[in-house]
Design an enzyme around this catalytic site. Sequence first.
Site, mmCIF file in Angstrom:
data_model
loop_
_atom_site.group_PDB
_atom_site.id
_atom_site.type_symbol
_atom_site.label_atom_id
_atom_site.label_comp_id
_atom_site.label_asym_id
_atom_site.label_seq_id
_atom_site.Cartn_x
_atom_site.Cartn_y
_atom_site.Cartn_z
ATOM 1 N N HIS A 88 -86.138 -39.902 13.822
ATOM 2 C CA HIS A 88 -85.697 -38.789 14.677
ATOM 3 C C HIS A 88 -86.596 -37.564 14.447
ATOM 4 O O HIS A 88 -87.055 -36.931 15.400
ATOM 5 C CB HIS A 88 -84.231 -38.471 14.337
ATOM 6 C CG HIS A 88 -83.650 -37.278 15.015
ATOM 7 N ND1 HIS A 88 -82.603 -37.360 15.912
ATOM 8 C CD2 HIS A 88 -83.952 -35.946 14.927
ATOM 9 C CE1 HIS A 88 -82.294 -36.137 16.352
ATOM 10 N NE2 HIS A 88 -83.104 -35.268 15.755
ATOM 11 N N GLU A 89 -86.844 -37.256 13.174
ATOM 12 C CA GLU A 89 -87.649 -36.060 12.863
ATOM 13 C C GLU A 89 -89.111 -36.248 13.275
ATOM 14 O O GLU A 89 -89.758 -35.315 13.761
ATOM 15 C CB GLU A 89 -87.554 -35.711 11.369
ATOM 16 C CG GLU A 89 -86.151 -35.413 10.868
ATOM 17 C CD GLU A 89 -85.420 -34.350 11.654
ATOM 18 O OE1 GLU A 89 -86.068 -33.473 12.238
ATOM 19 O OE2 GLU A 89 -84.177 -34.411 11.701
ATOM 20 N N HIS A 103 -89.681 -35.445 16.767
ATOM 21 C CA HIS A 103 -89.858 -34.003 17.023
ATOM 22 C C HIS A 103 -91.333 -33.625 16.926
ATOM 23 O O HIS A 103 -91.817 -32.772 17.673
ATOM 24 C CB HIS A 103 -89.077 -33.170 16.001
ATOM 25 C CG HIS A 103 -87.622 -32.978 16.327
ATOM 26 N ND1 HIS A 103 -87.191 -32.360 17.475
ATOM 27 C CD2 HIS A 103 -86.493 -33.310 15.645
ATOM 28 C CE1 HIS A 103 -85.868 -32.320 17.481
ATOM 29 N NE2 HIS A 103 -85.413 -32.892 16.384
ATOM 30 N N GLN A 149 -88.905 -27.193 15.249
ATOM 31 C CA GLN A 149 -87.568 -26.694 15.606
ATOM 32 C C GLN A 149 -87.393 -25.217 15.218
ATOM 33 O O GLN A 149 -86.464 -24.565 15.682
ATOM 34 C CB GLN A 149 -86.474 -27.540 14.939
ATOM 35 C CG GLN A 149 -86.410 -28.959 15.501
ATOM 36 C CD GLN A 149 -85.334 -29.777 14.831
ATOM 37 O OE1 GLN A 149 -85.566 -30.363 13.772
ATOM 38 N NE2 GLN A 149 -84.158 -29.793 15.413
ATOM 39 N N GLY A 181 -81.639 -32.926 8.514
ATOM 40 C CA GLY A 181 -83.086 -32.974 8.686
ATOM 41 C C GLY A 181 -83.529 -31.799 9.538
ATOM 42 O O GLY A 181 -82.712 -31.191 10.243
ATOM 43 N N CYS A 197 -78.499 -33.448 16.907
ATOM 44 C CA CYS A 197 -79.746 -32.693 16.730
ATOM 45 C C CYS A 197 -79.401 -31.205 16.743
ATOM 46 O O CYS A 197 -78.655 -30.754 17.620
ATOM 47 C CB CYS A 197 -80.716 -33.020 17.876
ATOM 48 S SG CYS A 197 -82.291 -32.141 17.734
ATOM 49 N N LEU A 198 -79.953 -30.475 15.803
ATOM 50 C CA LEU A 198 -79.662 -29.040 15.724
ATOM 51 C C LEU A 198 -80.224 -28.302 16.939
ATOM 52 O O LEU A 198 -79.779 -27.195 17.243
ATOM 53 C CB LEU A 198 -80.221 -28.461 14.418
ATOM 54 C CG LEU A 198 -79.617 -29.085 13.150
ATOM 55 C CD1 LEU A 198 -80.322 -28.552 11.904
ATOM 56 C CD2 LEU A 198 -78.115 -28.820 13.064
HETATM 57 O O1 K1U Z 1 -82.027 -31.463 14.472
HETATM 58 C C1 K1U Z 1 -82.305 -32.320 13.660
HETATM 59 O O2 K1U Z 1 -83.332 -32.956 13.751
HETATM 60 C C2 K1U Z 1 -81.352 -32.555 12.521
HETATM 61 C C3 K1U Z 1 -80.360 -33.677 12.766
HETATM 62 C C4 K1U Z 1 -80.857 -34.908 12.055
HETATM 63 C C5 K1U Z 1 -80.244 -36.214 12.453
HETATM 64 C C6 K1U Z 1 -78.885 -36.410 12.446
HETATM 65 C C7 K1U Z 1 -78.355 -37.642 12.787
HETATM 66 C C8 K1U Z 1 -79.194 -38.682 13.109
HETATM 67 C C9 K1U Z 1 -80.546 -38.467 13.140
HETATM 68 C C10 K1U Z 1 -81.084 -37.241 12.779
HETATM 69 C C11 K1U Z 1 -79.019 -33.202 12.216
HETATM 70 O O3 K1U Z 1 -78.910 -32.938 11.073
HETATM 71 S S1 K1U Z 1 -77.673 -33.110 13.311
HETATM 72 C C12 K1U Z 1 -76.322 -32.628 12.248
HETATM 73 C C13 K1U Z 1 -75.812 -33.738 11.386
HETATM 74 O O4 K1U Z 1 -76.111 -34.882 11.618
HETATM 75 C C14 K1U Z 1 -74.937 -33.430 10.228
HETATM 76 C C15 K1U Z 1 -74.503 -32.167 9.955
HETATM 77 C C16 K1U Z 1 -73.690 -31.931 8.864
HETATM 78 C C17 K1U Z 1 -73.306 -32.954 8.041
HETATM 79 C C18 K1U Z 1 -73.714 -34.221 8.300
HETATM 80 C C19 K1U Z 1 -74.540 -34.474 9.389
HETATM 81 ZN ZN ZN Z 2 -83.405 -33.202 16.026
#
Ligand code: K1U
Ligand code: ZN
Length: 172
Positions: free
Chosen positions: A136-137, A140, A51, A46, A94-95
């Site tokens: 979560h998004e 943000h 971001q 996401g 979270c990225l």
């Molecule tokens: O930064 C963000 O908002 C993105 C975040 C989204 C998220 C992940 C987990 C729970 C709630 C919201 C991410 O994508 S973190 C990276 C991640 O979860 C992932 C990366 C590669 C493969 C699978 C998952």
């Molecule tokens: Zn995030």
Amino acid sequence: MAILPILIAPDPRLKQISDPVKTVTDETRKLMDNMLETMYDAPGIGLAAIQVGVPQQLIVMDIAEAGAPRNPQYFINPEILETVKDLKPYEEGCLSVPEYFNTIDRPERVKLTYLDYKGDRVTEWAEGLYAVCIQHEMDHLNGVLFIDYLSRLKREQALRKVRKVAKLKEAG
Ligand code: K1U
Ligand code: ZN
């Protein structure tokens, strides 16, 4: 398409409240295309526009399982209409808080309404990873990070880890 730089906590821009999109235009779609490419490159499931430094109510998401065909989703001006009382834990990342994960409890189902890529209104229930990720998004868009739900001690630990990861990346 382009890969955009992702803001990293504690960047104060991540605390901004995002504005609703007035009209869905080709420019809106171009930004969402670039956000999606940035999300796939990271990689993540996401990404909210703030971001990448744009305070507009835009989210992209793809929660397809590894190996399955891509399934991009686009959310413009999303609103939560209903939530169930039951909470479910999920280990979130979270990225903007790289390489830090912690468990957050959120309502396990939410009813949301949003405009899609074409600007058409969609109203539906989300559950499972879809419900976790959209909440979560949407946080943000309100300047909230998942680490804001943690104790001060854990939030400080998370930010220390982010700084350490950044230093290691700088050092190459
Ligand atoms: O930064 C963000 O908002 C993105 C975040 C989204 C998220 C992940 C987990 C729970 C709630 C919201 C991410 O994508 S973190 C990276 C991640 O979860 C992932 C990366 C590669 C493969 C699978 C998952
Ligand atoms: Zn995030």
